[in-house]
Design a protein around this motif. Structure first.
Motif, PDB file in Angstrom:
ATOM      1  N   PRO B 329       0.821  -1.221   0.000  1.00  0.00           N
ATOM      2  CA  PRO B 329       0.000   0.000   0.000  1.00  0.00           C
ATOM      3  C   PRO B 329       0.848   1.261   0.000  1.00  0.00           C
ATOM      4  CG  PRO B 329      -0.102  -1.121   2.124  1.00  0.00           C
ATOM      5  CD  PRO B 329       0.610  -2.030   1.191  1.00  0.00           C
ATOM      6  N   LYS B 330       2.083   1.154   0.482  1.00  0.00           N
ATOM      7  CA  LYS B 330       2.927   2.347   0.478  1.00  0.00           C
ATOM      8  C   LYS B 330       4.017   2.282  -0.581  1.00  0.00           C
ATOM      9  CE  LYS B 330       2.026   3.862   5.082  1.00  0.00           C
ATOM     10  NZ  LYS B 330       2.398   3.744   6.491  1.00  0.00           N
ATOM     11  N   GLY B 331       3.975   1.276  -1.427  1.00  0.00           N
ATOM     12  CA  GLY B 331       4.900   1.202  -2.540  1.00  0.00           C
ATOM     13  C   GLY B 331       6.306   0.819  -2.128  1.00  0.00           C
ATOM     14  N   ILE B 332       7.206   0.903  -3.106  1.00  0.00           N
ATOM     15  CA  ILE B 332       8.593   0.516  -2.871  1.00  0.00           C
ATOM     16  C   ILE B 332       9.217   1.384  -1.801  1.00  0.00           C
ATOM     17  CG2 ILE B 332      10.876   0.361  -3.916  1.00  0.00           C
ATOM     18  CD1 ILE B 332       9.514  -0.190  -6.581  1.00  0.00           C
ATOM     19  N   VAL B 333       8.981   2.688  -1.929  1.00  0.00           N
ATOM     20  CA  VAL B 333       9.591   3.616  -0.973  1.00  0.00           C
ATOM     21  C   VAL B 333       9.133   3.291   0.441  1.00  0.00           C
ATOM     22  CG1 VAL B 333       9.744   6.022  -0.272  1.00  0.00           C
ATOM     23  CG2 VAL B 333       9.881   5.424  -2.681  1.00  0.00           C
ATOM     24  N   GLY B 334       7.829   3.024   0.571  1.00  0.00           N
ATOM     25  CA  GLY B 334       7.299   2.672   1.881  1.00  0.00           C
ATOM     26  C   GLY B 334       7.908   1.383   2.404  1.00  0.00           C
ATOM     27  N   LEU B 335       8.106   0.425   1.494  1.00  0.00           N
ATOM     28  CA  LEU B 335       8.682  -0.860   1.877  1.00  0.00           C
ATOM     29  C   LEU B 335      10.088  -0.668   2.409  1.00  0.00           C
ATOM     30  CD1 LEU B 335       7.868  -3.920   1.592  1.00  0.00           C
ATOM     31  CD2 LEU B 335       9.360  -3.943  -0.403  1.00  0.00           C
ATOM     32  N   VAL B 336      10.862   0.148   1.687  1.00  0.00           N
ATOM     33  CA  VAL B 336      12.233   0.412   2.122  1.00  0.00           C
ATOM     34  C   VAL B 336      12.227   1.053   3.513  1.00  0.00           C
ATOM     35  CG1 VAL B 336      14.306   1.749   1.632  1.00  0.00           C
ATOM     36  CG2 VAL B 336      13.119   0.579  -0.223  1.00  0.00           C
ATOM     37  N   ASP B 337      11.325   2.030   3.687  1.00  0.00           N
ATOM     38  CA  ASP B 337      11.240   2.703   4.992  1.00  0.00           C
ATOM     39  C   ASP B 337      10.912   1.711   6.100  1.00  0.00           C
ATOM     40  OD1 ASP B 337      11.880   5.059   3.897  1.00  0.00           O
ATOM     41  OD2 ASP B 337       9.847   5.878   3.830  1.00  0.00           O
ATOM     42  N   GLN B 338       9.938   0.830   5.794  1.00  0.00           N
ATOM     43  CA  GLN B 338       9.528  -0.165   6.782  1.00  0.00           C
ATOM     44  C   GLN B 338      10.698  -1.049   7.190  1.00  0.00           C
ATOM     45  OE1 GLN B 338       6.345  -2.458   5.211  1.00  0.00           O
ATOM     46  NE2 GLN B 338       4.768  -1.191   6.169  1.00  0.00           N
ATOM     47  N   MET B 339      11.434  -1.520   6.167  1.00  0.00           N
ATOM     48  CA  MET B 339      12.553  -2.404   6.450  1.00  0.00           C
ATOM     49  C   MET B 339      13.609  -1.692   7.264  1.00  0.00           C
ATOM     50  SD  MET B 339      12.530  -4.489   2.926  1.00  0.00           S
ATOM     51  CE  MET B 339      14.246  -4.734   2.694  1.00  0.00           C
ATOM     52  N   LYS B 340      13.811  -0.411   6.941  1.00  0.00           N
ATOM     53  CA  LYS B 340      14.797   0.371   7.673  1.00  0.00           C
ATOM     54  C   LYS B 340      14.403   0.459   9.144  1.00  0.00           C
ATOM     55  CE  LYS B 340      15.906   3.630   4.612  1.00  0.00           C
ATOM     56  NZ  LYS B 340      15.763   4.999   4.142  1.00  0.00           N
ATOM     57  N   GLU B 341      13.117   0.726   9.351  1.00  0.00           N
ATOM     58  CA  GLU B 341      12.634   0.833  10.730  1.00  0.00           C
ATOM     59  C   GLU B 341      12.871  -0.461  11.486  1.00  0.00           C
ATOM     60  OE1 GLU B 341       8.555   2.203  11.176  1.00  0.00           O
ATOM     61  OE2 GLU B 341       9.185   4.012  10.092  1.00  0.00           O
ATOM     62  N   LYS B 342      12.556  -1.562  10.798  1.00  0.00           N
ATOM     63  CA  LYS B 342      12.722  -2.856  11.432  1.00  0.00           C
ATOM     64  C   LYS B 342      14.184  -3.062  11.831  1.00  0.00           C
ATOM     65  CE  LYS B 342       9.219  -6.153  10.432  1.00  0.00           C
ATOM     66  NZ  LYS B 342       8.596  -6.961   9.395  1.00  0.00           N
ATOM     67  N   LEU B 343      15.071  -2.779  10.879  1.00  0.00           N
ATOM     68  CA  LEU B 343      16.497  -2.929  11.149  1.00  0.00           C
ATOM     69  C   LEU B 343      16.899  -2.070  12.334  1.00  0.00           C
ATOM     70  CD1 LEU B 343      18.207  -3.050   7.647  1.00  0.00           C
ATOM     71  CD2 LEU B 343      18.147  -4.825   9.402  1.00  0.00           C
ATOM     72  N   ASN B 344      16.406  -0.821  12.305  1.00  0.00           N
ATOM     73  CA  ASN B 344      16.743   0.104  13.382  1.00  0.00           C
ATOM     74  C   ASN B 344      16.314  -0.439  14.731  1.00  0.00           C
ATOM     75  OD1 ASN B 344      18.057   1.943  11.922  1.00  0.00           O
ATOM     76  ND2 ASN B 344      16.364   3.426  11.762  1.00  0.00           N
ATOM     77  N   SER B 345      15.057  -0.922  14.774  1.00  0.00           N
ATOM     78  CA  SER B 345      14.547  -1.378  16.059  1.00  0.00           C
ATOM     79  C   SER B 345      15.338  -2.593  16.542  1.00  0.00           C
ATOM     80  CB  SER B 345      13.058  -1.707  15.947  1.00  0.00           C
ATOM     81  OG  SER B 345      12.886  -2.751  15.008  1.00  0.00           O
ATOM     82  N   MET B 346      15.723  -3.477  15.595  1.00  0.00           N
ATOM     83  CA  MET B 346      16.543  -4.615  15.984  1.00  0.00           C
ATOM     84  C   MET B 346      17.864  -4.142  16.566  1.00  0.00           C
ATOM     85  SD  MET B 346      15.861  -7.262  12.897  1.00  0.00           S
ATOM     86  CE  MET B 346      17.372  -8.160  13.066  1.00  0.00           C
ATOM     87  N   PHE B 347      18.403  -3.116  15.854  1.00  0.00           N
ATOM     88  CA  PHE B 347      19.695  -2.583  16.270  1.00  0.00           C
ATOM     89  C   PHE B 347      19.603  -2.001  17.684  1.00  0.00           C
ATOM     90  CE2 PHE B 347      22.947   0.817  16.173  1.00  0.00           C
ATOM     91  CZ  PHE B 347      24.056   0.012  15.937  1.00  0.00           C
ATOM     92  N   VAL B 348      18.470  -1.282  17.873  1.00  0.00           N
ATOM     93  CA  VAL B 348      18.283  -0.645  19.175  1.00  0.00           C
ATOM     94  C   VAL B 348      18.167  -1.699  20.266  1.00  0.00           C
ATOM     95  CG1 VAL B 348      16.679   0.730  20.549  1.00  0.00           C
ATOM     96  CG2 VAL B 348      17.278   1.451  18.231  1.00  0.00           C
ATOM     97  N   LYS B 349      17.405  -2.779  19.946  1.00  0.00           N
ATOM     98  CA  LYS B 349      17.188  -3.806  20.952  1.00  0.00           C
ATOM     99  C   LYS B 349      18.507  -4.463  21.359  1.00  0.00           C
ATOM    100  CE  LYS B 349      12.471  -5.119  20.093  1.00  0.00           C
ATOM    101  NZ  LYS B 349      11.679  -5.924  19.150  1.00  0.00           N
ATOM    102  N   THR B 350      19.279  -4.848  20.354  1.00  0.00           N
ATOM    103  CA  THR B 350      20.527  -5.540  20.677  1.00  0.00           C
ATOM    104  C   THR B 350      21.477  -4.629  21.438  1.00  0.00           C
ATOM    105  OG1 THR B 350      21.205  -5.003  18.455  1.00  0.00           O
ATOM    106  CG2 THR B 350      20.532  -7.281  18.884  1.00  0.00           C
TER     107      THR B 350
END
Lengths: 537, 351
Positions: B329-350
């Motif tokens: 629903p948010k397109g490629i750009v949205g997908l990239v943003d989502q993945m970035k957020e996920k990576l970030n949150s993982m990074f923050v958790k570790t």
């Protein structure tokens, strides 16, 4: 050089030979026929000339068989077979059907020089053709080429003629010849005859007649002008009726397509751009059933294929609709704009699929019973296939009406259309209703596709030509309104045909669009908007 | 920092690497022209994003406006490319026209042609938009009506009597403003021009959507009624953005014309407009980046697949429509943003 001289000599010989034979004496007809059948080379030319000078009706079938290169000999009788016919006919002394054994037939061919000898008679020989439309045509040809001396002959042929259309054509020919003649008595006779019985095909001879008498002052001129006026006004009326009729039949196809579209949009707020492809699937179902009948069932059953394919189209298109609903549209309820894009993608895939499987153009043969039409009056024919489409639409609309307003399912569909959440909380299985409605809507489109095979080819993108129009029908009619859809489909169908008649097809479409555009200025929610106010967010 | 990365990469690749590649002979000029064309289409996609992504109006006329710009430029080029002593384009001669139709006359002059190519689509969009928005026709109804208009215009442009070249369109040009179009340096110049135009229009759109006007557009998309209740003139906003989108598309079309050398009515049919919308949807609606990325990616895919697997393209395109709508629903750009957020949150958790 030598070559040229020899050709010239040959040419001279032909010319001389021809001039000699013109004075040929009479030979009994039976002998002539025998000579021709045995191809007695020495007497061929003589006999041919004799046949031409004798100019006997009895020999016409024989001559036309010679000219068209379809003369055979079977046990000593001359036999022919007309193109598009499976029966064999004996041609002399009488034209009648005859049963033959194919292997005992032998073809009789004549050189060009003999065949061209009969050219003088070519106009007449088809007057006794067994096919009535060929007879009609050849009578008509006398309208422009006939001369006064032909009249007696044409009148004599009328005696044995039984077909009404052919008799009419014969009368036209005789009248035209009389009109073109210089005999005022005959001309007046024609005019009084035409004043009593109008004949639209007499327009051209009458116009000729008026043009001929332009500078004279005969009373016939005014009478002829009056008749012409009558004919023209009648032709106009017929044209209007014809256009109205094809408008209604176009409208009824639009209606079949738009009905499903409108119901689905009303129910789930889904713009189904692939709806046109269910039309296409219905048409290809009819095509596949036809191929199945050709391949696996006896030939005598062939005419039944169309009737078998009607319900099948409904089911197959419905199932495809169900599949699309389950895979894609289920996720898009109440998101109309997204559903428009998603279903457009579905339609691209379905079109390409059809192209891969069936190729570019295929056609379905109409059943025999639907060919032809009702001759209402002279010049106005209502084809059976279009009448059938109108009737089919009527039945389908009535069925839809009963399902919608008289059945329990219809009640639930209307409930979900009005308020999805409330229906769900009252125990209506919304998902099941969605699927069922989609099945019905797609099935209707499939039936439309099956009906469309009667009037056109089956091509992969046939649905696309109707989709924009049927969306306009939905917009004009008001979303999810059965009666609105019916009125707007018929209205748009008739209007577009009428505009096509007055302007060209493209401009007609543009004008129609402008009208819709301004209509929506007054009724932005369509013909029958929901009463009351409600906010959209 | 992350936000600006994509711009830097874009500029690095298209404004630096590609020209360097061209001058060193590594990148053929035709590749550059191809990308130049994609830029023009991306410009049109920016218009779609403004209208649909930001304001929520699904318009099916964007390809029509694109083509109007292209036709305007095409008319100028047709007239300026006439051989000595000929005063009419050949297709008019074949149709027994003796005098240049009145609407062709101003296109003989380049500056008039330039202005008219932008103004005509703008005014057309303005009139159309005024009549539709005035009656609060929106959403699906708007989509269907504009779709029908696109179809009608397609039919009109395809006729010979409308004097626009019929189904063959306008083609067969050798010169543009006196430059030889076959010349590689001219082609390179057009590439740079398209890139510049894309950059400028992007910058303009960026300013627009971040202004008060842009915020109002987003508000209209999210709740039109509330905007009305708070006394915003929704109709005026809608008409304005519809016109701006149309004129942006026209600029894209004008630049597209000299690079392809042909414009036919086939470019403006219903399918063309829907495809423009799917570029934006796939790239990410409501994000200017998304429009550009979507247009470039899908056109690149089109070029690749129609050469490698011609019969499969419609399957792929259809599949992309479905996948985009269902899963992105948010397109490629949205997908990239989502993945970035996920990576970030993982990074923050570790951490």
């Amino acid at each position: 050089m030598k070559n040229k001289i020899s050709i010239f000599v040959a040419f001279l010989m032909v010319v001389i030979g021809w001039t000699q034979e013109v004075e040929s004496y009479s030979i009994p007809l039976d002998t002539c026929v025998n000579v021709l059948l045995h191809k007695d080379a020495t007497r061929l030319k003589e006999v041919a000339t004799c046949l031409v000078t004798n100019d006997d009706i009895a020999t016409y079938p024989l001559i036309s068989a010679i000219v068209d290169k379809r003369l055979f000999v079977y046990k000593g009788t001359a036999v022919t077979k007309f193109p598009g016919d499976t029966l064999y006919y004996s041609v002399y002394p009488k034209l009648e059907t005859i049963s033959v054994q194919q292997e005992k037939l032998s073809e009789v061919n004549f050189p060009r020089s003999i065949r061209t000898k009969f050219n003088v008679l070519s106009k007449k020989v088809n007057l006794v053709h067994p096919n009535k439309s060929v007879r009609e045509m050849s009578f008509r040809s006398f309208k422009t080429t006939g001369v006064l001396s032909d009249v007696d002959f044409l009148t004599s042929l009328k005696i044995n003629e039984e077909e009404e259309e052919v008799l009419l054509a014969a009368d036209e020919a005789i009248y035209s010849i009389w009109l073109h003649s210089n005999n005022a008595a005959l001309q007046n006779k024609v005019l009084s005859e035409l004043e009593e019985n109008m004949n639209v095909h007499m327009l051209d001879p009458l116009l000729d007649y008026v043009a001929l008498k332009e500078n004279t002052n005969v009373e016939g001129k005014e009478r002829a002008k009056k008749i012409i006026e009558n004919i023209e006004s009648r032709e106009k009326t017929i044209n209007v009726i014809q256009n109205l009729f094809s408008g209604i039949s176009l409208g009824s196809i639009l209606l079949l397509v738009a009905l499903g579209l409108s119901i689905i949009y009303g129910l789930g707020g889904v713009i189904n751009m692939s709806h046109g492809e269910f039309v296409m699937i219905g048409a290809y179902t009819a095509f596949s059933v036809q191929q199945f009948f050709i391949g696996f069932l006896p030939e005598s059953w062939f005419d039944l294929f169309f009737w078998a394919s009607l319900p099948l189209s409904f089911v197959v298109s419905g199932c495809f609709g169900l599949l699309v609903e389950k895979l894609v549209i289920r996720h898009l309820y109440s998101r109309p704009l997204e559903s428009l894009l998603g279903t457009w993608g579905v339609s691209l895939i379905l079109i390409q699929l059809a192209r891969t499987i069936f190729g570019d153009v295929t056609a379905v043969k109409s059943p025999e019973i639907l060919s032809g039409g009702i001759n209402v009056t002279q010049g106005l024919m209502l084809p059976y296939n279009r009448l059938f489409i109108i009737g089919l639409t009527l039945v389908m609309v009535l069925l839809t009406y009963f399902v919608f307003f008289k059945s329990k399912l219809g009640l639930k569909i209307r409930a979900v259309t009005q308020n999805r959440d409330m229906s769900a909380s009252l125990g209506v299985s919304v998902k099941r209703i969605d699927s069922l409605t989609f099945f019905l809507g797609s099935g209707l489109a499939g039936v439309a596709g099956c009906a469309m095979t009667l009037i056109g080819n089956v091509v992969p993108n046939m649905g696309q030509t109707y989709i924009v129009d049927s969306f306009l029908v939905v917009v004009v009619g008001g979303v999810g309104k059965l009666i609105g859809t019916i009125i707007s489909a018929l209205g748009l169908g008739v209007l577009s045909k009428v505009f096509e008649f007055f302007y060209e097809a493209v401009y007609g479409k543009v004008i129609l669009l402008l009208i819709i555009f301004f209509f929506l200025q007054y009724k932005p929610k369509g013909l029958f908007p929901d009463k009351g106010r409600h906010s959209d967010d | 920092m992350l936000k600006n990365k994509i711009y830097i990469i874009f500029i690095l690749v298209f404004a630096l690497l590609m020209p360097i590649g061209y001058f060193t002979g590594l990148v053929p000029i035709n590749t550059l022209t191809l990308w130049g064309r994609y830029f023009c289409l991306a410009i049109a996609a920016l218009g779609v994003d403004l209208i649909w992504g930001y304001t929520g109006i699904l318009s099916m006329t964007q390809a029509l406006f694109f083509c109007m710009g292209a036709y305007g430029m095409g008319m100028y080029m047709t007239l300026s490319n006439l051989p000595e002593g000929q005063f009419l384009p050949s297709f008019m001669v074949w149709n027994q026209v003796t005098e240049l139709p009145f609407f062709w006359v101003p296109f003989d002059n380049f500056s008039y042609a330039l202005v008219l190519s932008i103004l005509v689509p703008g005014v057309f969009a303005g009139v159309l938009g005024y009549f539709i928005f005035r009656k609060r026709i929106k959403g699906v109804y708007f989509a269907i009506i504009t779709q029908a208009i696109a179809l009608a215009m397609f039919l009109l442009f395809s006729r010979n009597e409308t004097m626009l070249g019929g189904t063959n369109g306008l083609t067969d040009f050798k010169f543009f403003l006196g430059f030889d179009l076959r010349d590689t340096s001219v082609k390179f110049g057009l590439y740079i021009l398209s890139l510049l135009a894309l950059g400028l229009i992007y910058w303009y759109c960026h300013g627009l959507v971040n202004s008060k006007f842009g915020k109002a557009l987003v508000a209209i998309r999210d709740s039109e009624s509330r905007m009305r209740f708070t006394k915003y003139k929704v109709t005026h906003y809608s008409v304005a953005i519809f016109m701006i989108g149309a004129m942006i598309a026209a600029v894209g079309g004008m630049l597209y014309m000299p690079q392809t050398g042909i414009i036919t009515p086939g470019r403006m049919d219903v399918q063309a407009s829907i495809e423009m919308i799917i570029w934006v949807a796939l790239g990410g609606r409501g994000k200017l980046k998304g429009a550009v990325v979507g247009a470039l990616v899908l056109n690149l895919m089109y070029s690749v697949f129609t050469t490698v697997l011609p019969s499969s393209w419609l399957y792929i395109l259809g599949g992309l429509f479905v996948i985009t709508v269902l899963y992105l629903p948010k397109g490629i750009v949205g997908l990239v943003d989502q993945m970035k957020e996920k990576l970030n949150s993982m990074f923050v958790k570790t951490a």
